[in-house]
Design an enzyme around this catalytic site. Structure first.
Site: not given
Ligand code: NCD
Ligand code: ZN
Length: 348
Positions: A103, A251
């Protein structure tokens, strides 16, 4: 896939981008992902990050230990690229089956990115190795230049980083993670077949107004931040349009209520508990239920060169109430769609 007016059965899906965290809260969030998905690409942005083969293997063991008894779930691990990452470590991790991908977090782009890459040139040797061995690069696609408006950071990333990167490594497999703009959707659609993208449920459901309905709404805040309505509509077309380049990646990024409802609230939306129910609503609204299986269960494995899962899951058209808050093993977290009633329910 089989479907009737009230039931939809698809091959077991996978989540190609999830944050499972660590420790006590991990034990509280992992079951939600494992209930719905056979496999998941697990983000490495712990503190400290998961970079080495030993760290990846140890984190995988902790996730497996946190699974409820008898759960059939495979975490796919990811190496967090740092400026000094050794190409040999990636070769070994990929070769030994510990790491599925690596990543790229631009340093300071998002939660847990402090150890990220300050300049892509610093990881050219790593990318060279990954291109050679066929190891996918997963990209958080936002520039960090404070002079760039936050709503433009993904589009600018395409010009400043993505295009030069793909030109330099034309055979590298790249996933443009959690895309949020029409620009990114068009870019991926037009790119080579080994360039794909994940799309989250929230970016299919909400635009940037959701963060400001009657006041500031921290639970609608994630990164990349939701954009204007025309971008949301473009993402819906990309996800439901039948292109094999787009696949499911939630996500899901859980943060305790207190960390979200704060003067400087964390970015991240916890969508794991009702992820399939959330996605399927979009496919129904777009008249594309027949394309849900490809997005959720077929396109991702094809991109990663992995077999599709055995077994199926079934969603039923029935009210599904999303609680206001979920107790993740002692940590209260507000889920995506909190307090709403969704129209589909996962029944098995
Ligand atoms: C993710 C996290 O909290 O780990 N947060 C998010 O808003 N997606 C980090 C990320 O994937 O950008
Ligand atoms: Zn993420």
């Amino acid at each position: 896939m089989t479907s009737t007016a009230n039931r939809l059965t698809i091959r077991r899906p996978d989540d190609w981008h999830v944050h499972l965290r660590d420790g006590a809260v991990m034990a509280g969030v992992v079951p939600h992902t494992a209930r719905q998905f056979a496999r998941a690409i697990v983000m490495p942005n712990l503190s400290p990050p998961v970079s080495t083969v030993a760290e990846g293997a140890a984190y995988r063991d902790r996730i497996l230990a946190a699974l409820p008894q008898g759960t059939d779930f495979t975490p796919l691990m990811v190496s967090y690229l740092t400026d000094g990452i050794a190409p040999e470590e990636l070769r070994r991790g990929f070769g030994e089956g510990v790491f599925t991908a690596a990543k790229l977090y631009p340093a300071h782009a998002t939660t847990g990115s402090a150890h990220g890459v300050t300049d892509v040139a610093n990881i050219h040797p790593a990318l060279e190795a990954m291109q050679e061995i066929g190891m996918p690069l997963l990209v958080h696609g936002e520039v960090t230049d404070p002079a760039v408006d936050i709503f433009d950071r993904e589009a600018v990333f395409i010009e400043r980083v993505m295009i030069p990167l793909l030109a330099r490594f034309p055979a590298l497999k790249v996933v443009f993670e959690h895309i949020t703009t029409a620009d990114a959707a068009q870019f991926v659609e037009a790119a080579a077949p080994h360039v794909g993208a994940t799309i989250t449920p929230q970016h299919l459901h909400i635009n940037r107004n959701a963060m400001f309905v009657g006041g500031i709404r921290p639970h609608a805040y994630c990164l990349p931040v939701a954009k204007r309505e025309h971008h949301r509509l473009a993402l819906r077309k990309a996800a439901t349009g039948g292109s094999a380049k787009f696949f499911l990646g939630t996500d899901s990024a859980p943060h305790a209520v207190a960390a979200k409802e704060a003067a400087c609230g964390c970015a991240g939306i916890f969508n794991a508990p009702f992820a399939l129910e959330s996605y399927v609503a979009v496919f129904e609204e777009e008249g594309a239920l027949d394309r849900f299986e490809a997005f959720a269960s077929l396109n991702g494995p094809a991109f990663y060169g992995l077999p599709v899962n055995a077994g199926t899951v079934t969603l039923e058209k029935a009210p599904c109430e999303v609680p206001a808050v979920i107790d993740a093993n002692g940590t209260p977290i507000v889920p995506f769609h909190a307090g709403e009633t969704l129209g589909w329910r996962l029944v098995g």
